[in-house]
Design an enzyme around this catalytic site. Sequence first.
Site, PDB file in Angstrom:
ATOM      1  CB  ALA A 216      79.608  -5.447  31.166  1.00  0.00           C
ATOM      2  CG  ASN A 217      83.984  -2.496  29.418  1.00  0.00           C
ATOM      3  OD1 ASN A 217      84.430  -1.867  30.368  1.00  0.00           O
ATOM      4  ND2 ASN A 217      83.146  -1.959  28.529  1.00  0.00           N
TER       5      ASN A 217
END
Length: 221
Positions: free
Chosen positions: A29-30
């Site tokens: 993810a980020n």
Amino acid sequence: GAGAALAGRHVLVTAGPTHEPIDPVRFIANRSSGKQGYALAAAAVAAGARVTLVSGPVTLPAPAGVSLVRVETAREMLEAVRRALPADIAIFTAAVADWRVAEAGAQKLKKGPDGAPRLALVENPDILATIAGDLAHRPALVIGFAAETEKVVEHAKAKLARKGCDLIVANDVSAESGVMGGDRNRVHLVSRDGVESWSEMGKAAVAHALIARAATMLAPR
Ligand code: C5P
């Protein structure tokens, strides 16, 4: 009046990160918060538009009056965007993961004697470029975002051409800027007509100003 600049129009917004599974319990993810995209969706509602918000996993509540479609992966996001078309304006604020794991495990990966697993990554579809290049379904106005840590305007100009969109909203997300996850933003509007740099404001103010600008860029009906 100003409250009806987008009456009768459909505005599509993507927002948030995507989650790309590694196995059933892990993902890539980020740090995208989704704040700017959710603010844009709310501003488009305030301007009288029908709004579809295609969102990756975030902790924000759905803005009132928005049709919210929740997705996890980049491929799900592209599919949801396609299903939501046609739209007059599409604004791509999502921080789509560039890569996903080629073959996500069907079962939780286990520690073993052979050491750490080697994850093979493959490229995700570029949702903005795909929709901008799909001439049969392209919204009249396609807006992309560019989060850069250096040479912000220069990179945004290249991105405008590469992605085939009408406007790139570029911002500085270097750690010093405090933009990512924060409530304020300083943007540069990059189009074929040139560059316009706005002063720093809250993300809600950026959203309202951007929606007003988008409304003026749409050809009148
Ligand atoms: O290439 P880069 O990721 O910097 O481009 C950012 C812009 O492209 C944003 O508008 C983002 O929402 C969009 N994008 C996308 N699909 C991707 C990657 C980026 O829609 N796979």
